[in-house]
Scaffold this motif. Structure first.
Motif, PDB file in Angstrom:
ATOM      1  N   GLY A   1      -2.098   4.394   9.097  1.00  0.00           N
ATOM      2  CA  GLY A   1      -1.626   5.386   8.140  1.00  0.00           C
ATOM      3  C   GLY A   1      -0.122   5.362   7.982  1.00  0.00           C
ATOM      4  N   PHE A   2       0.582   5.157   9.083  1.00  0.00           N
ATOM      5  CA  PHE A   2       2.051   5.113   9.041  1.00  0.00           C
ATOM      6  C   PHE A   2       2.544   3.946   8.196  1.00  0.00           C
ATOM      7  CE2 PHE A   2       5.953   3.349  10.998  1.00  0.00           C
ATOM      8  CZ  PHE A   2       6.843   4.353  10.626  1.00  0.00           C
ATOM      9  N   TYR A   3       1.973   2.761   8.425  1.00  0.00           N
ATOM     10  CA  TYR A   3       2.419   1.587   7.674  1.00  0.00           C
ATOM     11  C   TYR A   3       2.018   1.665   6.197  1.00  0.00           C
ATOM     12  CZ  TYR A   3       4.144  -0.767  11.823  1.00  0.00           C
ATOM     13  OH  TYR A   3       4.863  -1.097  12.944  1.00  0.00           O
ATOM     14  N   LEU A   4       0.876   2.255   5.924  1.00  0.00           N
ATOM     15  CA  LEU A   4       0.499   2.465   4.526  1.00  0.00           C
ATOM     16  C   LEU A   4       1.441   3.454   3.861  1.00  0.00           C
ATOM     17  CD1 LEU A   4      -3.414   2.640   4.753  1.00  0.00           C
ATOM     18  CD2 LEU A   4      -2.022   0.778   3.841  1.00  0.00           C
ATOM     19  N   LEU A   5       1.824   4.488   4.601  1.00  0.00           N
ATOM     20  CA  LEU A   5       2.776   5.473   4.072  1.00  0.00           C
ATOM     21  C   LEU A   5       4.104   4.812   3.738  1.00  0.00           C
ATOM     22  CD1 LEU A   5       3.364   8.491   3.498  1.00  0.00           C
ATOM     23  CD2 LEU A   5       4.113   8.684   5.882  1.00  0.00           C
TER      24      LEU A   5
ATOM     25  N   ASN B   1      10.397   2.664  -1.001  1.00  0.00           N
ATOM     26  CA  ASN B   1      10.335   1.241  -0.671  1.00  0.00           C
ATOM     27  C   ASN B   1       9.946   0.417  -1.898  1.00  0.00           C
ATOM     28  OD1 ASN B   1      10.980   1.507   2.129  1.00  0.00           O
ATOM     29  ND2 ASN B   1       8.908   2.315   2.473  1.00  0.00           N
ATOM     30  N   ALA B   2      10.162  -0.889  -1.816  1.00  0.00           N
ATOM     31  CA  ALA B   2      10.047  -1.762  -2.990  1.00  0.00           C
ATOM     32  C   ALA B   2       8.655  -1.725  -3.608  1.00  0.00           C
ATOM     33  CB  ALA B   2      10.426  -3.187  -2.613  1.00  0.00           C
ATOM     34  N   PHE B   3       7.608  -1.896  -2.793  1.00  0.00           N
ATOM     35  CA  PHE B   3       6.253  -1.956  -3.346  1.00  0.00           C
ATOM     36  C   PHE B   3       5.831  -0.625  -3.939  1.00  0.00           C
ATOM     37  CE2 PHE B   3       1.527  -1.911  -2.714  1.00  0.00           C
ATOM     38  CZ  PHE B   3       1.242  -2.864  -3.680  1.00  0.00           C
ATOM     39  N   GLY B   4       6.106   0.458  -3.221  1.00  0.00           N
ATOM     40  CA  GLY B   4       5.771   1.777  -3.738  1.00  0.00           C
ATOM     41  C   GLY B   4       6.545   2.110  -4.998  1.00  0.00           C
ATOM     42  N   ARG B   5       7.804   1.679  -5.065  1.00  0.00           N
ATOM     43  CA  ARG B   5       8.627   1.909  -6.261  1.00  0.00           C
ATOM     44  C   ARG B   5       8.085   1.112  -7.439  1.00  0.00           C
ATOM     45  NH1 ARG B   5      13.103  -0.275  -4.725  1.00  0.00           N
ATOM     46  NH2 ARG B   5      13.488   1.418  -3.244  1.00  0.00           N
ATOM     47  N   PHE B   6       7.622  -0.111  -7.149  1.00  0.00           N
ATOM     48  CA  PHE B   6       7.036  -0.939  -8.207  1.00  0.00           C
ATOM     49  C   PHE B   6       5.790  -0.267  -8.784  1.00  0.00           C
ATOM     50  CE2 PHE B   6       3.662  -4.008  -9.200  1.00  0.00           C
ATOM     51  CZ  PHE B   6       4.227  -4.664 -10.285  1.00  0.00           C
ATOM     52  N   LEU B   7       4.904   0.224  -7.929  1.00  0.00           N
ATOM     53  CA  LEU B   7       3.694   0.899  -8.401  1.00  0.00           C
ATOM     54  C   LEU B   7       4.043   2.141  -9.212  1.00  0.00           C
ATOM     55  CD1 LEU B   7       1.410   0.729  -5.220  1.00  0.00           C
ATOM     56  CD2 LEU B   7       1.257  -0.663  -7.276  1.00  0.00           C
ATOM     57  N   ASP B   8       5.050   2.868  -8.765  1.00  0.00           N
ATOM     58  CA  ASP B   8       5.434   4.109  -9.444  1.00  0.00           C
ATOM     59  C   ASP B   8       6.083   3.824 -10.798  1.00  0.00           C
ATOM     60  OD1 ASP B   8       5.811   6.764  -9.922  1.00  0.00           O
ATOM     61  OD2 ASP B   8       7.408   7.045  -8.473  1.00  0.00           O
ATOM     62  N   ASP B   9       7.011   2.874 -10.818  1.00  0.00           N
ATOM     63  CA  ASP B   9       7.762   2.596 -12.053  1.00  0.00           C
ATOM     64  C   ASP B   9       6.940   1.810 -13.068  1.00  0.00           C
ATOM     65  OD1 ASP B   9       9.871   3.867 -10.853  1.00  0.00           O
ATOM     66  OD2 ASP B   9      10.907   2.021 -10.251  1.00  0.00           O
ATOM     67  N   THR B  10       6.152   0.843 -12.589  1.00  0.00           N
ATOM     68  CA  THR B  10       5.426  -0.045 -13.494  1.00  0.00           C
ATOM     69  C   THR B  10       4.082   0.524 -13.917  1.00  0.00           C
ATOM     70  OG1 THR B  10       6.457  -1.940 -12.383  1.00  0.00           O
ATOM     71  CG2 THR B  10       4.568  -2.382 -13.817  1.00  0.00           C
ATOM     72  N   LEU B  11       3.326   1.047 -12.981  1.00  0.00           N
ATOM     73  CA  LEU B  11       1.969   1.521 -13.258  1.00  0.00           C
ATOM     74  C   LEU B  11       1.860   3.046 -13.284  1.00  0.00           C
ATOM     75  CD1 LEU B  11       0.011  -0.970 -10.930  1.00  0.00           C
ATOM     76  CD2 LEU B  11       0.543  -1.216 -13.373  1.00  0.00           C
ATOM     77  N   GLY B  12       2.915   3.716 -12.932  1.00  0.00           N
ATOM     78  CA  GLY B  12       2.860   5.171 -12.867  1.00  0.00           C
ATOM     79  C   GLY B  12       1.910   5.665 -11.798  1.00  0.00           C
ATOM     80  N   LEU B  13       1.759   4.876 -10.732  1.00  0.00           N
ATOM     81  CA  LEU B  13       0.796   5.180  -9.679  1.00  0.00           C
ATOM     82  C   LEU B  13       1.529   5.510  -8.392  1.00  0.00           C
ATOM     83  CD1 LEU B  13      -2.214   5.234  -8.871  1.00  0.00           C
ATOM     84  CD2 LEU B  13      -2.003   2.804  -8.288  1.00  0.00           C
TER      85      LEU B  13
END
Length: 223
Positions: free
Chosen positions: A60-64, A71-83
């Motif tokens: 759970g910690f590493y997924l968080l 972080n880069a991957f989470g920012r990509f999902l948020d900015d690109t896919l709105g997820l």
């Protein structure tokens, strides 16, 4: 005393969605691991099995960290896919799928490996493709294994705590599933409500497992 049914409804929704996704992922993956021959097979099997030995809080910690917008991957999902997966139901689904993966893949893989090779050879001789052989020949012959995977995955998701707490927290109506509700009620010394949620989860899990054992017993009974 009126109890809040929302955590229980959310738990069943999470378990249902997670199990459905695991069927779509676990069956092909189990087939691939059962019959595939490739150099990194041991690595893939190890990764699939990791949730069996890895503390839920670690996963759970590493997924968080991975899905955080900081972080880069989470920012990509948020900015690109709105997820945004952290502290959301969608994030709980992703975490639950990863955490319950071995409980679906291992029974299916074992079921495939226990089938006689002659079944596949006969199907290919009759002109069936690999896909047709999987759907029409192999899957009907591993029904007990497939049912075991479905039931164990569903029951395991119902009882998840560490992973869902790390990924989702305790947001009412969004991420507060029954296991989190039990924890919150115990912390508040509200043992009556905690007992209500715990008993419902116990009864549901017991009923599901009892039905599976009954089904398998009848399936194995000689005609």
């Amino acid at each position: 005393m009126a109890y809040d049914w929302q955590p229980l409804i959310l738990t069943l929704k999470l378990a249902t969605v997670t199990t459905a996704i695991l069927i779509l992922i676990g069956v092909p993956l189990g087939y691939w691991l059962a019959f595939g021959r490739f150099r990194l097979k041991a690595v893939v099997e190890t990764l699939v099995a990791m949730p069996l030995v890895l503390p839920p809080s670690v996963l759970g910690f590493y997924l968080l960290l991975a899905f955080s917008p900081k972080n880069a991957f989470g920012r990509f999902l948020d900015d690109t896919l709105g997820l945004r997966l952290v502290f959301s139901f969608e994030g709980l689904v992703v975490a639950s799928v990863l955490f319950s993966m071995p409980f679906m893949v291992h029974p299916v893989q074992s079921g495939f490996q226990n089938l006689p090779r002659s079944l596949m050879e006969a199907a290919y001789t009759l002109g069936l493709s690999k896909w047709q052989t999987l759907i029409r020949i192999l899957l009907p012959n591993i029904k007990p294994s497939l049912l075991a995977g479905v039931v164990i995955s569903f029951a395991h998701t119902i009882g998840e705590f560490g992973v869902v707490l790390m990924m989702g927290g305790s947001i009412p109506g969004v991420t507060k599933v029954a296991s989190i509700a039990i924890y919150d009620e115990v912390e508040s010394l509200n043992y009556s409500a905690a007992n209500f949620y715990a008993f419902i989860l116990f009864a549901v899990s017991f009923s599901i497992l009892l039905a599976v054992f009954f089904f398998n017993k009848r399936a194995l009974r000689p005609l």
